[in-house]
Design a protein around this motif. Sequence first.
Motif, PDB file in Angstrom:
ATOM      1  N   ASN A 330       0.812  -1.216   0.000  1.00 12.31           N
ATOM      2  CA  ASN A 330       0.000   0.000   0.000  1.00 12.31           C
ATOM      3  C   ASN A 330       0.845   1.265   0.000  1.00 12.31           C
ATOM      4  OD1 ASN A 330      -2.930  -0.379  -0.151  1.00 12.31           O
ATOM      5  ND2 ASN A 330      -2.617  -1.741   1.607  1.00 12.31           N
ATOM      6  N   SER A 338      -4.066   5.148  -8.364  1.00 15.65           N
ATOM      7  CA  SER A 338      -4.945   5.644  -7.315  1.00 15.65           C
ATOM      8  C   SER A 338      -6.189   6.297  -7.901  1.00 15.65           C
ATOM      9  CB  SER A 338      -4.192   6.650  -6.436  1.00 15.65           C
ATOM     10  OG  SER A 338      -3.913   7.834  -7.159  1.00 15.65           O
ATOM     11  N   SER A 545      -6.561  -0.456   6.776  1.00 12.11           N
ATOM     12  CA  SER A 545      -7.904  -0.107   6.315  1.00 12.11           C
ATOM     13  C   SER A 545      -8.892  -1.225   6.652  1.00 12.11           C
ATOM     14  CB  SER A 545      -7.880   0.122   4.807  1.00 12.11           C
ATOM     15  OG  SER A 545      -7.540  -1.090   4.145  1.00 12.11           O
ATOM     16  N   ILE A 547     -11.278  -4.356   5.662  1.00 13.00           N
ATOM     17  CA  ILE A 547     -11.379  -5.451   4.701  1.00 13.00           C
ATOM     18  C   ILE A 547     -12.000  -6.634   5.434  1.00 13.00           C
ATOM     19  CG2 ILE A 547      -9.105  -6.436   5.188  1.00 13.00           C
ATOM     20  CD1 ILE A 547      -8.830  -7.026   2.177  1.00 13.00           C
ATOM     21  N   LEU A 577     -11.558   4.124   4.445  1.00  8.22           N
ATOM     22  CA  LEU A 577     -11.239   4.174   3.018  1.00  8.22           C
ATOM     23  C   LEU A 577     -11.016   2.786   2.437  1.00  8.22           C
ATOM     24  CD1 LEU A 577      -8.662   7.105   3.240  1.00  8.22           C
ATOM     25  CD2 LEU A 577     -11.086   7.257   2.630  1.00  8.22           C
ATOM     26  N   GLY A 578     -11.355   1.747   3.204  1.00  9.34           N
ATOM     27  CA  GLY A 578     -11.044   0.391   2.793  1.00  9.34           C
ATOM     28  C   GLY A 578     -11.970  -0.155   1.722  1.00  9.34           C
ATOM     29  N   ASP A 579     -11.646  -1.379   1.316  1.00 10.17           N
ATOM     30  CA  ASP A 579     -12.425  -2.127   0.326  1.00 10.17           C
ATOM     31  C   ASP A 579     -12.662  -3.508   0.922  1.00 10.17           C
ATOM     32  OD1 ASP A 579     -12.959  -3.992  -1.883  1.00 10.17           O
ATOM     33  OD2 ASP A 579     -12.539  -2.279  -3.192  1.00 10.17           O
ATOM     34  N   SER A 580     -13.899  -3.960   0.936  1.00 10.24           N
ATOM     35  CA  SER A 580     -14.220  -5.203   1.626  1.00 10.24           C
ATOM     36  C   SER A 580     -13.493  -6.415   1.045  1.00 10.24           C
ATOM     37  CB  SER A 580     -15.734  -5.452   1.587  1.00 10.24           C
ATOM     38  OG  SER A 580     -16.184  -5.605   0.247  1.00 10.24           O
ATOM     39  N   ASP A 582     -10.620  -6.036  -1.347  1.00  7.34           N
ATOM     40  CA  ASP A 582      -9.310  -5.724  -1.909  1.00  7.34           C
ATOM     41  C   ASP A 582      -8.403  -5.142  -0.834  1.00  7.34           C
ATOM     42  OD1 ASP A 582      -7.117  -5.031  -3.437  1.00  7.34           O
ATOM     43  OD2 ASP A 582      -8.280  -4.092  -5.033  1.00  7.34           O
ATOM     44  N   HIS A 584      -5.879  -3.550  -1.341  1.00  9.94           N
ATOM     45  CA  HIS A 584      -5.281  -2.324  -1.877  1.00  9.94           C
ATOM     46  C   HIS A 584      -6.363  -1.309  -2.227  1.00  9.94           C
ATOM     47  CE1 HIS A 584      -2.278  -5.535  -3.170  1.00  9.94           C
ATOM     48  NE2 HIS A 584      -1.654  -4.828  -2.250  1.00  9.94           N
ATOM     49  N   PRO A 585      -6.944  -0.645  -1.233  1.00 12.22           N
ATOM     50  CA  PRO A 585      -7.926   0.402  -1.548  1.00 12.22           C
ATOM     51  C   PRO A 585      -7.257   1.518  -2.339  1.00 12.22           C
ATOM     52  CG  PRO A 585      -7.290   0.486   0.768  1.00 12.22           C
ATOM     53  CD  PRO A 585      -6.704  -0.768   0.219  1.00 12.22           C
ATOM     54  N   ARG A 587      -8.076   4.820  -2.645  1.00 14.08           N
ATOM     55  CA  ARG A 587      -8.170   6.225  -2.206  1.00 14.08           C
ATOM     56  C   ARG A 587      -6.938   6.577  -1.368  1.00 14.08           C
ATOM     57  NH1 ARG A 587     -14.009   7.127   0.286  1.00 14.08           N
ATOM     58  NH2 ARG A 587     -13.104   9.225   0.569  1.00 14.08           N
TER      59      ARG A 587
END
Length: 711
Positions: A330, A338, A545, A547, A577-580, A582, A584-585, A587
């Motif tokens: 990250n 990004s 983040s 996930i 700012l996370g991604d459930s 991924d 590697h968010p 943002r």
Amino acid sequence: MLINDQQEIQQNGMRTTIRIILVVCLLSLSLQNNLFAQGKKIKVACIGNSVTAGYLLKNPAAESYPAVLQGLLGNSYEVGNFGLSGATLLKKGHRPYNKTKEFTKALDFNADIAIVHLGLNDTDPRNWPEYRDEFQQDYAWLLDTLKKNNPKIKLYVCRLTPIFSEHPRFKSGTRDWYWQIQKEILLIAKDNQASLIDLNSPLNNRPDLFADNLHPDQEGAAIIARTVYENLSGHYGGLKLPLLFSDHMVLQRDQAIPIYGTADADQPVTVAFNGTKKTVLSGKDGKWKVVFPAMPHGGPYQMSISDKKKTIILRDLLLGDVWLCSGQSNMYFKLQQSATGTAELKQFPEQPKLRLMKFNPVAETDGLSWDSTTLAKLNHLDYFSGNWEPAASNTAAGFSAIGYYFGQQLVQEEGVPIGLIQMAVGGSTLESWIDRYTLEHDPQLVDVLSNWRKSDFVQAWARGRADLNLKNSLNPRQRHPYEPAYNYEAGIAQLIGSPIKGVIWYQGESNTQNPELYAHSFPVLIKSWREKWGIDFPFYYVQLSGINRPSWPYFRTMQDQVQHQVPNTYMAVSSDLGDSLDVHPIRKKEIGQRLALQALQHSYGKTVVADGPIPGKAVLKDHTIEISFIAGSPLAVKDAQPLQGFDVVLEKGTIIPISARLMNNKVVLQLPKEIKAEKVRTVRYSYAPFSRANLINQHGLPASTFTIPLN
């Protein structure tokens, strides 16, 4: 950067490199000894133990370090190998060298030069614990005996080759006794007017060359021979600078400015910078350093570094603040990937005060098996390459997005040059960034070094990825960037000599299997880096983040606690700012700017809000719980949605979500009627792995994951 000499030949393998370099050096070999004029061969006696003898080598007569040294020195020299396996320096040791036929032969050899490498076997429990006080006098006796035999003899005393942590006696005493002996050897060289040869530094980062953790293989023996040759001849390949020094570099302002490198021994090196010129003689080990006084920000400047044969010109240098951007993927995540990267690069602003140095890995740690060339480069620690560049759309596109936005914000707010050094490796473990000595001497972390590819200390995912990358390797001790100490040895070690303003860090995804171990090892890393640099610099890091991975909330809580336990460390929250799915968010701009806010407040003394809501205490009132927060920006809710993310833990460990609202700048939790208030143990926030928690302050900064007991 202009270099007048021809570029050095690329390594294709350690043995080939040694032959090429040393054949070239042989042409100008000029030891100060009048035996040349007399037409006699100069005799070199190599006195030592099994490392000198060539134990475990297939053909010691040709592969031992004295045999290789003979080939390097040529026909004007006669090199004798007087090594004996198991020999101790101590006269009362279990196999004292002074009582052996090898020592008698060494005296009969009547050497002009003696290379003494003894002490490894003195770490045996039969020796050092019993007779340590006699080591210095026994060593002095040996050297005096050699002098009496030939008063004109030139004596060299060697710092010991490594003993690695998987040696069976390492933790039971050898580790500690080994370093006690190393300190003694420094005094012995000084007290006996002997020259010191460091055989530890060239090999202590090469465990791949020591199958039994004690005896070097053929390549290791060749490295010893090269090191001895360089010390005898004074030839170190001429004037060189570390990779860090190039055109467009940023030098740290307001701190003493060291400029350093290598040259042939005893050569005057002159450095001219910003109206000041300094000259220094390179040492017997080829190293040189000049130090300019601290200077304010400014530039651009030019620097000239020269010896008698070569001049290096560095152009377009700035004085400003240098920040190291390190961690795993990250932090490595590129600006062009990004969420805001495309727009940023399309209308890239002119930023002459922002400079970037990206240390590019020779191979990404992705799902591929590396070829033999890549594997060899990793073993030779030839993993990173790079140079300084001005920030432009083409140079920033592949640079760390977080690093870029962090630096951009500092330039805008402070108006001083900012230099960003990116050294990050996707998937890398925390332990890979800690130096070997620190790991070896830490009671918890020393075992991380042992058989790491099958160790529970290392996350299963990281071990699996390393196995895939190394599938084509035939070397059971093949190196890899996830290996403990590797990224320090291949990367961070190259930076240590040059001051920095501080560190920004995003790492932890490859250590989430054990938050408790990370709570110990992360402060160890911070402390060790500060000690290596000799600077108590600030350390800003990113909390992981959100996930859908169950262990992450516990890891985030641990990360939050570190900043309260380790001085001068500060955390930026990223869970919102996370991604459930991924890791590697995308943002990254917000994260870079949140890190910048921390730096502006704590490193630059700006009056800014850098933290989200920080809980104070939770108080039970009737059937509600009121959570107060440490004074700061007023509380708010992201996107004006209903407040969420809270739950309570009851007796017997029952966890239930709880409704919450803001009132009088506090969070008020309403307990359901069916729950008895006295059964509530703790309140938690943002404990879902991928959390929808949305408590922020009026500056938009989110609250961290937290647990708070009831008062």
